[in-house]
Design a protein around this motif. Structure first.
Motif, PDB file in Angstrom:
ATOM      1  N   PRO A 184      -6.450  -1.290  -6.729  1.00 52.40           N
ATOM      2  CA  PRO A 184      -7.047  -1.924  -5.018  1.00 52.40           C
ATOM      3  C   PRO A 184      -7.324  -3.001  -5.456  1.00 52.40           C
ATOM      4  N   SER A 218       0.621  -1.101   0.136  1.00 53.14           N
ATOM      5  CA  SER A 218       0.539  -0.697  -0.094  1.00 53.14           C
ATOM      6  C   SER A 218       0.794   1.309   0.434  1.00 53.14           C
ATOM      7  N   ASP A 220      -8.534  -0.307   4.082  1.00 52.00           N
ATOM      8  CA  ASP A 220      -7.886   0.498   2.771  1.00 52.00           C
ATOM      9  C   ASP A 220      -7.720  -1.085   1.945  1.00 52.00           C
ATOM     10  N   SER A 221      -6.533  -1.103   1.483  1.00 51.83           N
ATOM     11  CA  SER A 221      -7.237  -1.783   0.077  1.00 51.83           C
ATOM     12  C   SER A 221      -5.928  -2.840   0.253  1.00 51.83           C
ATOM     13  N   TYR A 222      -5.435  -3.724  -0.174  1.00 53.51           N
ATOM     14  CA  TYR A 222      -4.361  -3.915  -0.840  1.00 53.51           C
ATOM     15  C   TYR A 222      -3.536  -4.019  -2.047  1.00 53.51           C
ATOM     16  N   ARG A 223      -3.593  -3.795  -2.890  1.00 56.66           N
ATOM     17  CA  ARG A 223      -2.330  -3.636  -4.212  1.00 56.66           C
ATOM     18  C   ARG A 223      -1.426  -4.267  -4.538  1.00 56.66           C
TER      19      ARG A 223
END
Length: 252
Positions: free
Chosen positions: A111, A93, A211-214
């Motif tokens: 994302p 992230s 949040d988001s994993y990327r």
């Protein structure tokens, strides 16, 4: 003559397609964390598994790439990313570990999997306020950013562990007041550990991060662009994998 010429042109076109496939198919090393963060991602029996593995495998199959997953401790993973020792890093992230970034830093994908990092407490302690938390457990190498204010002031003591199961058991036995981490992972673990099912819960009134994993890359930004394009064209496939595995449990 015209028919033969058409056949010849078709054969050449087919050959060029094959050559094209060979040109963009690649061997890609994906650096991953050497922990079990099921059902989202994780190493189990020396194999990378979870929703992230399924998504990355689907991408690789569609594009003809061959993936190798290299499991490393968190800090080592950043070092390998910076020096180009791995092609891709998952998870990552833009907000994580700024002190461990070098130069211009990596390129990040769009994302992939949404998550909440929050605090797991005993079910009877769900109404606890931040002032009621004095000891907080987390996986070694992870920083509970949502608790920075309390950690810096010394109001909360941070205790690290290499195992999510051990962290959750410490919550249950009151050795720590809460365990901080991915809510889907914690709830999944609690459901599968003898004596823990139903006894622990996510406390949404305590500090948390959504949040988001990327994916990230220093070495192969073109693969990130390629992945983003594939991601934008396959939302239903990705959503099905996430729903089936429970990778976003607690987010919705």
């Amino acid at each position: 003559m015209g028919f033969g010429s058409a056949m010849a042109r078709g054969a050449v076109a087919a050959l060029l397609c094959l050559l094209g496939l060979g040109a963009w198919a690649r061997d890609i090393v994906v650096g991953v964390e050497a922990i079990d963060y099921s059902p989202v991602y994780g190493m189990r029996d020396d194999r990378f598994q979870g929703a992230a593995r399924e998504i990355l495998d689907a991408f690789a199959a569609a594009r003809g790439h061959r993936l190798t997953f290299q499991a490393l401790p968190v800090k080592r993973l950043y070092a390998e990313l910076n020096r180009g020792g791995i092609d891709l890093k998952f998870p990552d992230s833009p907000d994580w570990a700024p002190a461990l970034r070098q130069g211009d830093g990596p390129v990040f994908s769009k994302p992939i999997i949404e998550y909440i990092d929050g605090t797991i407490v005993r079910r009877e302690a769900l109404t606890t306020t931040p002032d009621g938390i004095h000891s907080l457990g987390t996986i070694a190498g992870f920083t509970p950013y949502a608790w920075n204010e309390w950690l810096k002031s010394g109001a909360v003591e941070l205790k690290e562990n290499s195992s999510f199961e051990q962290l959750l058991r410490q919550v249950q036995t009151r050795r720590i007041d809460g365990a901080y981490g991915n809510v889907a992972v914690a709830l999944n673990a609690a459901e599968n550990i003898a004596g823990l099912a139903g006894s622990l819960a996510f406390a949404p009134n305590l500090p948390y991060v959504a949040d988001s994993y990327r994916l990230s890359s220093v070495k192969a930004p073109d693969v990130i662009a390629e992945f983003d394009l594939w991601l934008s064209k396959n939302p239903k496939l990705v959503a099905e994998i996430i729903a089936r595995t429970g990778a976003e449990k607690g987010v919705r």
